[in-house]
Design a protein around this motif. Structure first.
Motif, PDB file in Angstrom:
ATOM      1  N   UNK A 202       0.818  -1.210   0.000  1.00 31.82           N
ATOM      2  CA  UNK A 202       0.000   0.000   0.000  1.00 31.82           C
ATOM      3  C   UNK A 202       0.852   1.261   0.000  1.00 31.82           C
ATOM      4  N   UNK A 203       2.040   1.159   0.557  1.00 28.42           N
ATOM      5  CA  UNK A 203       2.921   2.332   0.515  1.00 28.42           C
ATOM      6  C   UNK A 203       3.219   2.671  -0.947  1.00 28.42           C
ATOM      7  N   UNK A 204       3.519   1.650  -1.730  1.00 27.40           N
ATOM      8  CA  UNK A 204       3.809   1.921  -3.142  1.00 27.40           C
ATOM      9  C   UNK A 204       2.600   2.561  -3.818  1.00 27.40           C
ATOM     10  N   UNK A 205       1.423   1.967  -3.593  1.00 26.64           N
ATOM     11  CA  UNK A 205       0.222   2.531  -4.221  1.00 26.64           C
ATOM     12  C   UNK A 205       0.059   3.996  -3.833  1.00 26.64           C
TER      13      UNK A 205
ATOM     14  N   UNK B 129       9.705  10.768  -1.211  1.00 21.89           N
ATOM     15  CA  UNK B 129       8.987   9.556  -0.825  1.00 21.89           C
ATOM     16  C   UNK B 129       9.758   8.817   0.252  1.00 21.89           C
ATOM     17  N   UNK B 130      11.065   8.676   0.030  1.00 21.35           N
ATOM     18  CA  UNK B 130      11.873   7.957   1.011  1.00 21.35           C
ATOM     19  C   UNK B 130      11.874   8.680   2.356  1.00 21.35           C
ATOM     20  N   UNK B 131      12.032  10.002   2.312  1.00 21.09           N
ATOM     21  CA  UNK B 131      12.077  10.757   3.568  1.00 21.09           C
ATOM     22  C   UNK B 131      10.771  10.582   4.332  1.00 21.09           C
ATOM     23  N   UNK B 132       9.658  10.662   3.624  1.00 22.38           N
ATOM     24  CA  UNK B 132       8.364  10.520   4.300  1.00 22.38           C
ATOM     25  C   UNK B 132       8.232   9.145   4.954  1.00 22.38           C
TER      26      UNK B 132
ATOM     27  N   UNK C 152       0.249  17.222  15.494  1.00 18.90           N
ATOM     28  CA  UNK C 152      -0.215  17.067  14.124  1.00 18.90           C
ATOM     29  C   UNK C 152       0.790  16.432  13.182  1.00 18.90           C
ATOM     30  N   UNK C 153       1.965  17.049  12.994  1.00 16.63           N
ATOM     31  CA  UNK C 153       2.877  16.519  11.974  1.00 16.63           C
ATOM     32  C   UNK C 153       3.221  15.051  12.213  1.00 16.63           C
ATOM     33  N   UNK C 154       3.585  14.719  13.449  1.00 13.93           N
ATOM     34  CA  UNK C 154       3.988  13.336  13.717  1.00 13.93           C
ATOM     35  C   UNK C 154       2.828  12.384  13.478  1.00 13.93           C
TER      36      UNK C 154
ATOM     37  N   UNK D 104       2.006  12.084   9.576  1.00  5.28           N
ATOM     38  CA  UNK D 104       2.987  11.318   8.798  1.00  5.28           C
ATOM     39  C   UNK D 104       2.943   9.846   9.191  1.00  5.28           C
ATOM     40  N   UNK D 105       2.902   9.617  10.496  1.00  4.69           N
ATOM     41  CA  UNK D 105       2.895   8.238  10.983  1.00  4.69           C
ATOM     42  C   UNK D 105       1.638   7.502  10.523  1.00  4.69           C
ATOM     43  N   UNK D 106       0.513   8.179  10.613  1.00  6.73           N
ATOM     44  CA  UNK D 106      -0.737   7.509  10.233  1.00  6.73           C
ATOM     45  C   UNK D 106      -0.774   7.241   8.730  1.00  6.73           C
ATOM     46  N   UNK D 107      -0.398   8.243   7.953  1.00  2.00           N
ATOM     47  CA  UNK D 107      -0.527   8.092   6.504  1.00  2.00           C
ATOM     48  C   UNK D 107       0.478   7.088   5.945  1.00  2.00           C
ATOM     49  N   UNK D 108       1.715   7.132   6.442  1.00  2.00           N
ATOM     50  CA  UNK D 108       2.744   6.314   5.813  1.00  2.00           C
ATOM     51  C   UNK D 108       3.085   5.052   6.579  1.00  2.00           C
ATOM     52  N   UNK D 109       2.438   4.845   7.726  1.00  2.00           N
ATOM     53  CA  UNK D 109       2.771   3.629   8.454  1.00  2.00           C
ATOM     54  C   UNK D 109       1.523   2.830   8.819  1.00  2.00           C
ATOM     55  N   UNK D 110       0.592   3.454   9.494  1.00  2.00           N
ATOM     56  CA  UNK D 110      -0.580   2.715   9.953  1.00  2.00           C
ATOM     57  C   UNK D 110      -1.557   2.474   8.808  1.00  2.00           C
ATOM     58  N   UNK D 111      -1.809   3.528   8.028  1.00  2.00           N
ATOM     59  CA  UNK D 111      -2.750   3.341   6.922  1.00  2.00           C
ATOM     60  C   UNK D 111      -2.292   2.241   5.960  1.00  2.00           C
ATOM     61  N   UNK D 112      -1.017   2.250   5.513  1.00  3.15           N
ATOM     62  CA  UNK D 112      -0.602   1.182   4.590  1.00  3.15           C
ATOM     63  C   UNK D 112      -0.751  -0.204   5.204  1.00  3.15           C
TER      64      UNK D 112
END
Ligand SMILES: Nc1ncnc2c1ncn2[C@@H]1O[C@H](COP(=O)(O)OP(=O)(O)OP(=O)(O)O)[C@@H](O)[C@H]1O
Ligand SMILES: [Mg+2]
Lengths: 355, 275, 319
Positions: free
Chosen positions: B124-127, B140-143, C29-31, C34-42
């Motif tokens: 899902x990260x890729x998507x 992308x990598x930084x995020x 907010x920022x943490x 970012x954490x939710x969108x790029x870690x938990x959501x995926x």
């Protein structure tokens, strides 16, 4: 005018009521000391005045201005913390100047104020040092300096001397008294130390379980404690208490049959149960006071110039009496303790003073 | 007598193990400075004036992209450290200092990321990255790395922030600082040592990671050095000079940094593990 | 008069609800975003994906647990899956049986009182852990290569030359060789963690044990070891999570096919192959997600065991 007025102040942490209906007035330029057992809410009251704790209800004014909803910085107070709370990453000068910078005080003014405070507190040679390069006493003075430069209406101190050693504590105590005179400052001061309270205060406030038990001049509390709690709290060693029964003709009967005849207050009726209080330092071993109690000496703690005799009465209660010099009596011997009517305190069954 | 014998035995074992740990690394570095013949002829010998050769390095740096891969890695690692520290410290401060209804729950929510590897969500990260049009970008990598490192960073920094005496923050309030100023002028300077630890500690896995560069930025000159070296090795597999030099090029800077920061790193590892 | 409700919810005097919410949003907010969108959501999206199946026309249809059934029972999928799972278990056992005991032994030696050069040993032994798995994998590939012959030379010197074989290339030895290389690289982590735990034990305890007549070895076994049990638990769960999430080393040494004949295939490589496809098959989003979800479940079980069996009996942590 920088009077602090607190009315009907209540504060709780969740279900725990920490301050219950506090009413207190700190007169302009007066030195008020809060005392009470640990956990009674002294710090909480002080922090509520400072605006560091929100309160549930009640009203606070400083210099006639209502401050309930003002943040600490706008209350014109300054606080000296028990741990000093100096910013470790700033030198002494900047520790004192920090708040002023944030208040956008002009630079020249900041410098003048800091230098003035440094002069008063003899911190001039230390201005470039970091807190960790200072002794405890010096840190204490910086903390006070930081308060002074703010020119607050009210100074708040929370056990400021408790981290100092005994000798330094006495010195600093005297310094604070002088400072109070010189600045004509209004001060609220929390301490555990009775001597500090008695010597510094214009007014002592005794707190217990979130309530004010009594507020008054130091000697007033000493000679006319309102209730058993204050009577037991002020004075060291603590006041002796004995239960007694009021009989006809102004006779107070102890549980072991010994009787005292006193001019009883009018509110005392025959048949009442009361508590008698008398201070160790007002009793003498032998001697010729109006009242006398006899018992057996358990032990005498000798401190040199004086000592304390622990005397067991036939009822089983132990009474402590101060003895001067070096009495020749000792453990196991019987003793007669005497004291004067002036020093007898009588409390009713609810623990309130009877006059 | 027995004491010293056992001390010698301990040193013996430790020296042997140290040799085992260092040998492959030294072997690669050593041979990268030799001509091809010497690599095979006398692999265990140090380079001598006659066997010395930089031909492998010529090949590595002749491929000019290696330098830009280094820059990519520095950007990614630097950016990740910056955001991890800043956002991590901010969140740690709010979680330790302020009361609000979801405080504990939020802390638990963040703690999930300490134990569950973010890689598992790669599909899902890729998507997501494709949808955000960030494929083959360093952003992308930084995020992703920031998201990956935030939980532990928040956890460690919270512990340090909790150790700042309450009085100090309140002195700040009495001094008229806003909550924001208290954080930036008092809290941040005081947790600098902890931040250094977290920084070193974030840096290593990010710098070394192969997975996300492979997934998110495999081409287009946005490779990190780790991926770049991997691709380079695949290309030059039979050119031993080039391979050894490429490996050394990747090893040496890390070794230098490691020697400089080893104390902080080890402190970081241990403080991160004291749970 | 202060509002009682505001007093209870907000610890800052003179700050309205709005600005308090702003304050929290600013710091958290920022943490959280970012954490939710790029870690938990995926993570959740992956689990969600695993419940869908791609139809020939390209649409995705809800398939319940069908993908899992396919993965576990349909031989096209179940054979590679169980193979990878079994290999991953071996991979983990080798770490538990080799890496952690060696780490413990090294830590025990490093924490001996009055040991000289302690910091030097520690720093040097930890060094391989710092390097990228790609570098380590490739370096070992060179060292073990019959072409270069270094390892053969060593065995010959020890008179064990007959033992030499292309370990990485043989089906029977590829997995164990790769595992041992991984052990070699990561032994620093248990070592450092246990070492710090050992240093935290007060000297007096050992003195007390000595007075009780224990020698140094006995004192270690009966006094120190029980005290570092929480750390050993932590090391085990870290090893577990890392092993079941491993990919880089095998990919770097053996490629996505983890050959020969998938003998070194583990969950991570299987996942990669399935999702991205390779020479043998096309990429498959649903099955990739299904495998990732299985990995998630495996790791979850491991972490739960740790939290409930080990951690619960020890000191708990909180933010
Ligand atoms: N943040 C808090 N949450 C819940 N209860 C608290 C909190 N802070 C203080 N209390 C409780 O409030 C009561 C009063 O605390 P406070 O610090 O005012 O006591 P104190 O009189 O200053 O005591 P000491 O002399 O020991 O300093 C105590 O019973 C304490 O347990
Ligand atoms: Mg207190």
């Amino acid at each position: 005018m920088s009077e602090v007025k607190i009315e009907k102040l209540c504060k709780s942490y969740g279900p725990v009521e920490v301050l219950k209906d506090i009413n207190l007035t700190v007169g302009d330029g007066s030195f008020v000391v809060l005392v009470g057992p640990s956990g009674c809410g002294k710090s909480t009251l002080l922090r509520s005045i400072a605006g560091l704790e929100p309160v549930n209800s009640g009203n606070m004014t400083i210099g006639g201005r209502q401050v309930n909803d003002l943040p600490p910085a706008q209350r014109e107070i300054a606080m000296v913390f028990q741990s000093y709370a100096l910013y470790p990453h700033m030198d002494v000068y900047n520790n004192m100047a920090f708040g002023l910078k944030f208040a956008k005080t002009p630079k020249a003014e900041i410098e003048a104020r800091v230098n003035e405070a440094a002069r008063i507190l003899q911190l001039e040679p230390l201005l470039k040092r970091r807190p960790r390069e200072l002794s405890g006493g010096q840190r204490q003075r910086v903390a006070i300096g930081r308060a002074i430069v703010r020119k607050p209406q009210v100074f708040l101190f929370d056990e400021p001397l408790s981290n100092l050693d005994a000798a330094l504590r006495i010195n600093t105590r005297v310094e604070i008294a002088k400072l109070h005179k010189m600045l004509k400052a209004t001060i609220v001061y929390v301490t555990h130390d009775q001597v500090e309270a008695m010597t510094l205060a214009d007014k002592i406030v005794v707190m217990n379980k979130g309530r004010v038990e009594q507020a008054g001049k130091p000697l007033e509390l000493y000679y006319k404690p309102n209730n058993l709690f204050v009577a037991g709290f002020i004075g060291s060693p603590a006041m002796n208490f004995l239960p007694a029964q009021v009989k006809k003709g102004g006779i107070l009967a102890l549980s072991d049959g010994q009787e005292l005849k006193a001019a009883l207050p009018s509110s005392c009726k025959a048949g009442d149960t009361v508590t008698l209080g008398f201070r160790p330092e007002h009793m003498t071993l032998g001697g010729a006071g109006k009242f006398a109690l006899t018992g057996i000496i358990d032990i005498i703690e000798r401190l040199g110039e004086s000592g304390f005799a622990h005397v067991r009465l036939p009822s089983g209660h132990t009474v402590v009496a101060e003895v001067r010099g070096d009495p020749r009596t000792g453990s196991g011997q019987s003793a007669k303790l005497t004291f004067d009517a002036d020093y007898l305190h009588i409390f009713n069954a609810e623990g309130q003073r009877l006059d | 007598m027995r004491k010293s014998a056992s001390a010698i035995a301990v040193h013996g074992i430790l020296i042997l193990y140290t040799a085992l740990a260092l040998f492959p690394i030294l072997l690669v570095i050593m041979n990268s400075f030799k001509a091809r013949k010497a690599i095979f002829g006398s692999p265990l010998a140090l380079p001598t004036p006659t066997t010395f050769s930089l031909i492998g390095y010529d090949r590595v740096f002749g491929d000019s992209s290696i330098v830009s891969y280094y820059l990519n890695s520095i950007t990614v690692t630097g950016g990740t450290i910056f955001f991890t520290l800043l956002f991590g410290a901010m969140a740690a401060w709010a979680l330790t200092e302020y009361k609000f209804r979801w405080n504990t729950l939020l802390a638990l929510f963040l703690a999930v990321g300490i134990m569950v590897p973010i890689r598992l969500g790669s599909v899902s990260i890729i998507q997501l990255i494709v949808e955000l049009n960030l494929i083959n970008t360093l952003t992308a990598l930084i995020l992703v790395y920031t998201a990956q490192n935030l939980p532990l960073s928040i956890f460690i920094l919270s512990e340090f922030i909790a150790q700042i005496p309450k009085d100090l923050r309140e002195a700040g309030r009495c001094d008229g600082l806003s909550e924001y100023s208290i954080f930036f002028y008092i809290v941040l300077p005081l947790i600098r040592p902890a931040m250094a630890t977290v920084a070193v500690f974030t840096m290593i896995p990010v710098w070394n990671d192969l997975w996300f560069p492979l997934l998110l930025a495999p081409t287009g000159g946005k490779q990190t050095i780790t991926l770049g070296i991997q691709q380079f090795l695949g290309q030059y597999i039979t050119d031993w000079n080039a391979v050894l030099s490429a490996l050394s090029t990747a090893i040496i800077p890390v070794l230098i940094l490691y020697v400089i920061f080893s104390r902080q790193l080890i402190r970081g590892l241990t403080s991160g593990a004291v749970k | 008069m202060a509002d009682a409700k505001a007093g209870a919810g907000n610890a800052i005097v003179g700050m309205g609800r709005g600005s308090y919410a702003m304050l929290l949003a600013f710091f958290l907010g920022p943490a959280v975003v970012i954490y939710t969108v790029f870690s938990i959501y995926p993570l959740f999206a992956t689990i969600f994906n695993s419940l869908y199946l791609r139809q020939p026309d390209g649409a995705y249809l809800f398939n319940g647990l069908g993908n899992f059934q396919t993965l576990l029972t349909d031989t096209t999928w179940s054979v590679p899956f169980w193979n990878a799972f079994r290999n991953n278990c071996y991979f983990f056992f080798i770490h538990m049986l080799v890496q952690n005991p060696i780490g413990l032994a090294l830590a025990a030696m490093l924490s001996l009182p009055r040991l000289r050069l302690r910091a030097t040993y520690r720093t040097l032994i930890f060094m391989p852990t710092m390097l990228s798995v790609v570098i380590i994998g490739f370096s070992w590939q060179l060292i073990l290569s019959p072409l270069w012959g270094i390892s053969k030379m060593f065995l010959n010197a020890l008179g064990l030359g007959f033992l030499f074989a292309p370990w990485l290339g043989q089906e029977s030895t590829a997995l164990i060789t790769v595992s041992l290389i991984s052990v070699w690289q990561f032994v620093g982590i248990p070592m450092i963690l246990i070492y710090t735990a050992l240093l935290a034990i007060p000297e007096e305890l050992i003195d007390a044990a000595t007075v009780d007549g224990l020698n140094q070895f006995q004192a270690f076994v009966w006094v120190k070891l029980p005290l570092i049990f929480p750390t050993i638990g932590l090391v085990s769960v870290l090893t577990f999570v890392n092993n079941f999430n491993a990919f880089d080393l095998i990919y770097a040494m053996k490629g996505a096919l983890a050959g020969p004949n998938f003998s070194a295939d583990i969950m991570g490589t299987l996942f990669y192959r399935t999702f991205f496809g390779n020479q043998l098959q096309l990429g498959d989003l649903s099955m990739g997600s299904t495998i990732a979800t299985m990995m998630f479940l495996i790791i979850l079980v491991g972490v739960m065991c740790y939290l409930f069996l080990i951690q619960r009996r020890m000191q708990r942590y909180s933010f």
